[in-house]
Write a protein that holds these residues in place. Structure first.
Motif, PDB file in Angstrom:
ATOM      1  N   MET A 168       0.836  -1.210   0.000  1.00 49.80           N
ATOM      2  CA  MET A 168       0.000   0.000   0.000  1.00 49.80           C
ATOM      3  C   MET A 168       0.867   1.254   0.000  1.00 49.80           C
ATOM      4  SD  MET A 168      -3.008  -1.237   2.619  1.00 49.80           S
ATOM      5  CE  MET A 168      -3.665   0.392   2.813  1.00 49.80           C
ATOM      6  N   ALA A 169       1.951   1.233   0.778  1.00 53.87           N
ATOM      7  CA  ALA A 169       2.853   2.386   0.810  1.00 53.87           C
ATOM      8  C   ALA A 169       3.513   2.587  -0.553  1.00 53.87           C
ATOM      9  CB  ALA A 169       3.912   2.200   1.891  1.00 53.87           C
ATOM     10  N   ARG A 170       3.917   1.488  -1.211  1.00 54.34           N
ATOM     11  CA  ARG A 170       4.526   1.575  -2.540  1.00 54.34           C
ATOM     12  C   ARG A 170       3.527   2.132  -3.551  1.00 54.34           C
ATOM     13  NH1 ARG A 170       5.074  -3.645  -3.840  1.00 54.34           N
ATOM     14  NH2 ARG A 170       6.401  -3.876  -2.023  1.00 54.34           N
ATOM     15  N   HIS A 171       2.272   1.664  -3.474  1.00 59.95           N
ATOM     16  CA  HIS A 171       1.232   2.151  -4.388  1.00 59.95           C
ATOM     17  C   HIS A 171       0.963   3.643  -4.165  1.00 59.95           C
ATOM     18  CE1 HIS A 171      -2.268   1.917  -6.958  1.00 59.95           C
ATOM     19  NE2 HIS A 171      -3.001   2.481  -6.013  1.00 59.95           N
ATOM     20  N   PHE A 172       0.879   4.062  -2.912  1.00 59.50           N
ATOM     21  CA  PHE A 172       0.665   5.467  -2.586  1.00 59.50           C
ATOM     22  C   PHE A 172       1.821   6.317  -3.102  1.00 59.50           C
ATOM     23  CE2 PHE A 172       1.416   9.027   0.334  1.00 59.50           C
ATOM     24  CZ  PHE A 172       0.243   9.729   0.158  1.00 59.50           C
ATOM     25  N   ARG A 173       3.045   5.842  -2.880  1.00 60.00           N
ATOM     26  CA  ARG A 173       4.217   6.608  -3.314  1.00 60.00           C
ATOM     27  C   ARG A 173       4.294   6.713  -4.834  1.00 60.00           C
ATOM     28  NH1 ARG A 173      10.012   7.177  -0.877  1.00 60.00           N
ATOM     29  NH2 ARG A 173      10.955   8.300  -2.593  1.00 60.00           N
ATOM     30  N   SER A 174       3.989   5.631  -5.552  1.00 64.11           N
ATOM     31  CA  SER A 174       4.033   5.690  -7.012  1.00 64.11           C
ATOM     32  C   SER A 174       2.969   6.648  -7.547  1.00 64.11           C
ATOM     33  CB  SER A 174       3.865   4.303  -7.619  1.00 64.11           C
ATOM     34  OG  SER A 174       2.565   3.814  -7.403  1.00 64.11           O
ATOM     35  N   GLY A 175       1.782   6.658  -6.943  1.00 67.97           N
ATOM     36  CA  GLY A 175       0.754   7.614  -7.357  1.00 67.97           C
ATOM     37  C   GLY A 175       1.170   9.043  -7.082  1.00 67.97           C
ATOM     38  N   PHE A 176       1.785   9.260  -5.932  1.00 73.68           N
ATOM     39  CA  PHE A 176       2.272  10.593  -5.587  1.00 73.68           C
ATOM     40  C   PHE A 176       3.384  11.025  -6.545  1.00 73.68           C
ATOM     41  CE2 PHE A 176       4.637  13.584  -2.848  1.00 73.68           C
ATOM     42  CZ  PHE A 176       3.604  14.460  -2.558  1.00 73.68           C
ATOM     43  N   ASP A 177       4.309  10.111  -6.872  1.00 74.41           N
ATOM     44  CA  ASP A 177       5.383  10.418  -7.824  1.00 74.41           C
ATOM     45  C   ASP A 177       4.822  10.741  -9.205  1.00 74.41           C
ATOM     46  OD1 ASP A 177       7.291  10.063  -5.873  1.00 74.41           O
ATOM     47  OD2 ASP A 177       7.838   8.022  -6.509  1.00 74.41           O
ATOM     48  N   ASN A 178       3.783  10.014  -9.631  1.00 74.84           N
ATOM     49  CA  ASN A 178       3.161  10.298 -10.930  1.00 74.84           C
ATOM     50  C   ASN A 178       2.529  11.688 -10.953  1.00 74.84           C
ATOM     51  OD1 ASN A 178       3.880   7.900 -12.137  1.00 74.84           O
ATOM     52  ND2 ASN A 178       1.961   6.873 -11.598  1.00 74.84           N
ATOM     53  N   MET A 179       1.877  12.068  -9.855  1.00 72.36           N
ATOM     54  CA  MET A 179       1.274  13.402  -9.793  1.00 72.36           C
ATOM     55  C   MET A 179       2.353  14.484  -9.874  1.00 72.36           C
ATOM     56  SD  MET A 179      -1.948  13.098  -7.120  1.00 72.36           S
ATOM     57  CE  MET A 179      -0.909  13.387  -5.740  1.00 72.36           C
ATOM     58  N   ILE A 180       3.454  14.283  -9.187  1.00 66.28           N
ATOM     59  CA  ILE A 180       4.551  15.259  -9.224  1.00 66.28           C
ATOM     60  C   ILE A 180       5.132  15.335 -10.629  1.00 66.28           C
ATOM     61  CG2 ILE A 180       6.913  15.688  -8.422  1.00 66.28           C
ATOM     62  CD1 ILE A 180       6.042  14.629  -5.696  1.00 66.28           C
ATOM     63  N   ARG A 181       5.339  14.177 -11.270  1.00 67.79           N
ATOM     64  CA  ARG A 181       5.899  14.150 -12.623  1.00 67.79           C
ATOM     65  C   ARG A 181       4.987  14.868 -13.616  1.00 67.79           C
ATOM     66  NH1 ARG A 181       6.179   8.860 -13.225  1.00 67.79           N
ATOM     67  NH2 ARG A 181       8.006   8.771 -11.887  1.00 67.79           N
ATOM     68  N   GLU A 182       3.672  14.644 -13.503  1.00 67.52           N
ATOM     69  CA  GLU A 182       2.729  15.315 -14.402  1.00 67.52           C
ATOM     70  C   GLU A 182       2.737  16.824 -14.176  1.00 67.52           C
ATOM     71  OE1 GLU A 182      -1.069  13.505 -13.883  1.00 67.52           O
ATOM     72  OE2 GLU A 182      -0.435  11.594 -14.740  1.00 67.52           O
ATOM     73  N   ALA A 183       2.826  17.248 -12.928  1.00 69.55           N
ATOM     74  CA  ALA A 183       2.870  18.678 -12.638  1.00 69.55           C
ATOM     75  C   ALA A 183       4.148  19.299 -13.204  1.00 69.55           C
ATOM     76  CB  ALA A 183       2.792  18.917 -11.134  1.00 69.55           C
TER      77      ALA A 183
END
Length: 116
Positions: free
Chosen positions: A42-57
């Motif tokens: 769950m932590a890995r999934h949360f972090r990957s989603g957060f990283d994707n949001m940062i990358r898109e921004a």
């Protein structure tokens, strides 16, 4: 991650062995391991989603900067821009080359830079 000393870990293991007992300890450890694995997933999934949001921004920010820079360059050098209605110059047709018949060698060509 967690700052657990080896002596603390040994104390927890001894208490778990006394409270749970040697018979049920492997099963409890397996369940605890599964919980830890799920928590890590769950932590890995949360972090990957957060990283994707940062990358898109960051990509949106870079695209905005590139667009502004492109507009600045286009305003600075308007004469080099090709317009959509600019006519295309037609080139004269290329002369056709006669096909080589099968079985015949290729015609010899001369190269002015290389002596025969």
């Amino acid at each position: 991650m967690l700052d657990i000393a080896p002596s603390e870990l040994l104390a927890v293991a001894v208490i778990a062995l006394l409270v749970i007992g040697p018979k049920d300890l492997p099963r409890v450890m397996r369940v605890v391991g599964q919980w830890v694995g799920k928590a890590r997933g769950m932590a890995r999934h949360f972090r990957s989603g957060f990283d994707n949001m940062i990358r898109e921004a960051e990509l949106e920010d870079m695209e905005k900067k590139w667009k502004e820079e492109n507009e600045r360059i286009m305003q600075a050098y308007p004469s080099t821009v090709l317009l959509e209605n600019t006519p295309v110059v037609d080139h004269p047709p290329v002369e056709a080359v006669a096909p080589v018949e099968p079985g015949l060698p290729f015609p010899e060509t001369t190269n002015p830079e290389r002596p025969a």
